[in-house]
Design a protein around this motif. Structure first.
Motif, PDB file in Angstrom:
ATOM      1  N   ALA A 101     -13.067 138.150  14.391  1.00  0.00           N
ATOM      2  CA  ALA A 101     -12.355 139.072  15.300  1.00  0.00           C
ATOM      3  C   ALA A 101     -13.049 139.050  16.660  1.00  0.00           C
ATOM      4  N   ASP A 102     -12.271 139.264  17.712  1.00  0.00           N
ATOM      5  CA  ASP A 102     -12.804 139.418  19.066  1.00  0.00           C
ATOM      6  C   ASP A 102     -12.487 140.823  19.556  1.00  0.00           C
ATOM      7  N   PHE A 103     -13.470 141.437  20.187  1.00  0.00           N
ATOM      8  CA  PHE A 103     -13.293 142.781  20.743  1.00  0.00           C
ATOM      9  C   PHE A 103     -13.519 142.688  22.256  1.00  0.00           C
ATOM     10  N   TYR A 104     -12.444 142.909  23.031  1.00  0.00           N
ATOM     11  CA  TYR A 104     -12.532 142.755  24.483  1.00  0.00           C
ATOM     12  C   TYR A 104     -12.901 144.092  25.118  1.00  0.00           C
ATOM     13  N   LEU A 105     -13.901 144.050  26.003  1.00  0.00           N
ATOM     14  CA  LEU A 105     -14.423 145.295  26.575  1.00  0.00           C
ATOM     15  C   LEU A 105     -13.833 145.606  27.935  1.00  0.00           C
ATOM     16  N   MET A 106     -13.248 144.597  28.605  1.00  0.00           N
ATOM     17  CA  MET A 106     -12.688 144.852  29.934  1.00  0.00           C
ATOM     18  C   MET A 106     -11.344 144.147  30.033  1.00  0.00           C
ATOM     19  N   VAL A 151     -22.606 138.089   8.098  1.00  0.00           N
ATOM     20  CA  VAL A 151     -21.610 138.530   9.087  1.00  0.00           C
ATOM     21  C   VAL A 151     -22.351 139.191  10.239  1.00  0.00           C
ATOM     22  N   THR A 152     -22.046 138.742  11.465  1.00  0.00           N
ATOM     23  CA  THR A 152     -22.775 139.188  12.645  1.00  0.00           C
ATOM     24  C   THR A 152     -21.816 139.598  13.751  1.00  0.00           C
ATOM     25  N   LEU A 153     -22.203 140.632  14.479  1.00  0.00           N
ATOM     26  CA  LEU A 153     -21.512 141.010  15.711  1.00  0.00           C
ATOM     27  C   LEU A 153     -22.377 140.466  16.849  1.00  0.00           C
ATOM     28  N   LEU A 154     -21.802 139.586  17.671  1.00  0.00           N
ATOM     29  CA  LEU A 154     -22.651 138.930  18.673  1.00  0.00           C
ATOM     30  C   LEU A 154     -22.001 138.890  20.048  1.00  0.00           C
ATOM     31  N   ILE A 155     -22.870 138.596  21.016  1.00  0.00           N
ATOM     32  CA  ILE A 155     -22.476 138.485  22.424  1.00  0.00           C
ATOM     33  C   ILE A 155     -22.904 137.105  22.897  1.00  0.00           C
ATOM     34  N   ARG A 156     -22.047 136.438  23.635  1.00  0.00           N
ATOM     35  CA  ARG A 156     -22.423 135.127  24.182  1.00  0.00           C
ATOM     36  C   ARG A 156     -22.592 135.224  25.695  1.00  0.00           C
ATOM     37  N   LYS A 159     -16.654 140.424  26.080  1.00  0.00           N
ATOM     38  CA  LYS A 159     -16.161 140.230  24.715  1.00  0.00           C
ATOM     39  C   LYS A 159     -17.324 140.287  23.735  1.00  0.00           C
ATOM     40  N   ILE A 160     -17.087 140.942  22.596  1.00  0.00           N
ATOM     41  CA  ILE A 160     -18.037 140.930  21.489  1.00  0.00           C
ATOM     42  C   ILE A 160     -17.320 140.271  20.314  1.00  0.00           C
ATOM     43  N   GLU A 161     -18.015 139.369  19.616  1.00  0.00           N
ATOM     44  CA  GLU A 161     -17.386 138.596  18.548  1.00  0.00           C
ATOM     45  C   GLU A 161     -17.938 138.992  17.181  1.00  0.00           C
ATOM     46  N   LEU A 162     -17.051 139.082  16.213  1.00  0.00           N
ATOM     47  CA  LEU A 162     -17.447 139.254  14.823  1.00  0.00           C
ATOM     48  C   LEU A 162     -17.291 137.896  14.154  1.00  0.00           C
ATOM     49  N   VAL A 163     -18.380 137.391  13.579  1.00  0.00           N
ATOM     50  CA  VAL A 163     -18.340 136.045  12.997  1.00  0.00           C
ATOM     51  C   VAL A 163     -18.985 136.016  11.610  1.00  0.00           C
ATOM     52  N   TYR A 164     -18.533 135.042  10.842  1.00  0.00           N
ATOM     53  CA  TYR A 164     -19.187 134.652   9.591  1.00  0.00           C
ATOM     54  C   TYR A 164     -20.047 133.454   9.962  1.00  0.00           C
ATOM     55  N   ASN A 165     -21.333 133.499   9.636  1.00  0.00           N
ATOM     56  CA  ASN A 165     -22.251 132.518  10.211  1.00  0.00           C
ATOM     57  C   ASN A 165     -23.357 132.105   9.247  1.00  0.00           C
ATOM     58  N   ILE A 185     -26.604 136.469  21.670  1.00  0.00           N
ATOM     59  CA  ILE A 185     -27.409 137.672  21.440  1.00  0.00           C
ATOM     60  C   ILE A 185     -26.828 138.341  20.205  1.00  0.00           C
ATOM     61  N   THR A 186     -27.674 138.739  19.286  1.00  0.00           N
ATOM     62  CA  THR A 186     -27.195 139.499  18.130  1.00  0.00           C
ATOM     63  C   THR A 186     -27.021 140.956  18.548  1.00  0.00           C
ATOM     64  N   ALA A 187     -25.764 141.409  18.608  1.00  0.00           N
ATOM     65  CA  ALA A 187     -25.525 142.835  18.887  1.00  0.00           C
ATOM     66  C   ALA A 187     -25.886 143.641  17.641  1.00  0.00           C
ATOM     67  N   MET A 188     -25.469 143.131  16.466  1.00  0.00           N
ATOM     68  CA  MET A 188     -25.842 143.762  15.200  1.00  0.00           C
ATOM     69  C   MET A 188     -25.626 142.764  14.066  1.00  0.00           C
TER      70      MET A 188
END
Length: 228
Positions: free
Chosen positions: A222-227, A39-44, A203-209, A77-80
């Motif tokens: 899940a999607d987390f919108y920043l703006m 499971v990764t939190l990522l940015i595209r 947007k930052i995305e939480l994915v199973y990968n 990009i892997t945010a975490m």
């Protein structure tokens, strides 16, 4: 960490290793039985940056088409890395709403994240685009995620492989013997300071990968919108 120094050192060592034939091939990239998931939190990056990346990749494909080139859909990009990929992990082992709650808590008071993509670097097994956050926002988010997940009882493996501190994008993995190491290093050298573009993360995305973040194996959690 001084990111520019880190990328420079990595490029120097890795380009020398590539020229000396001491690069590493990824033996699992075409293994259909590869069951490493996480499971990764990522940015595209945005479309402009991805288009510029593909221009760079086109030059390398022309001299060595046998390597693994990331398509636009998989560039990230892997945010975490929240649960680092391992064999046999599946979503039924975790409660995703609990993860979403911790991430939302970590995003409170987050300043705008802006990332500049400038130049390329390498490892002994891959080529990466260098990413430079323009301030401490991404690092602050990572620190909050570390703190909040470590206080929880949820399964996580944050920093178990290494403490993430860069904002690079992996775009090529070596899967076959390099056809022309000298030309590969010459082309990466030409793009060492190339401006691929700057973007503000919306947007930052939480994915199973899977290990390679291939779109066909990715489940959006899940999607987390920043703006707005």
């Amino acid at each position: 960490m001084n990111l520019q120094e880190h990328y420079n050192e990595l490029y120097k060592k890795s380009s020398e290793a590539i020229l000396d034939g001491n690069y590493k091939l990824d033996s699992q990239i075409n293994d259909q039985s590869d069951s490493r998931f996480g499971v990764t939190l990522l940015i595209r990056p945005n479309e402009v940056i991805k288009a510029n990346i593909q221009l760079f990749l086109d030059e390398l494909k022309a001299i060595d088409p046998l390597q693994y080139y990331y398509p636009d859909s998989d560039i990230h990009i892997t945010a975490m890395s929240i649960i680092s990929c391992y064999e046999g992990f599946s979503l039924d082992k975790v409660s995703i709403p609990d993860y979403v709650e911790i991430i939302q808590k970590s995003l409170i008071d987050l300043n705008e994240i802006k990332i500049e993509f400038r130049g390329v670097t390498a490892s002994p097994s891959a080529i990466m685009i260098q990413g430079f956050p323009t301030d401490e926002s991404l690092n602050n988010l990572r620190d909050k995620l570390r703190e909040n997940f470590k206080k929880s009882t949820l399964e996580q493996s944050i920093d178990s492989r290494y403490a993430i501190s860069t904002a690079h994008v992996t775009v090529i993995r070596f899967q076959e013997k390099l056809q022309n190491p000298e030309k590969l290093v010459a082309i990466t050298g030409k793009f060492r300071d190339f401006d691929f573009g700057t973007f503000t993360v919306d947007k930052i995305e939480l994915v199973y990968n899977d290990w390679y973040q291939r779109e066909r194996n990715t489940i959006q959690l899940a999607d987390f919108y920043l703006m707005n």
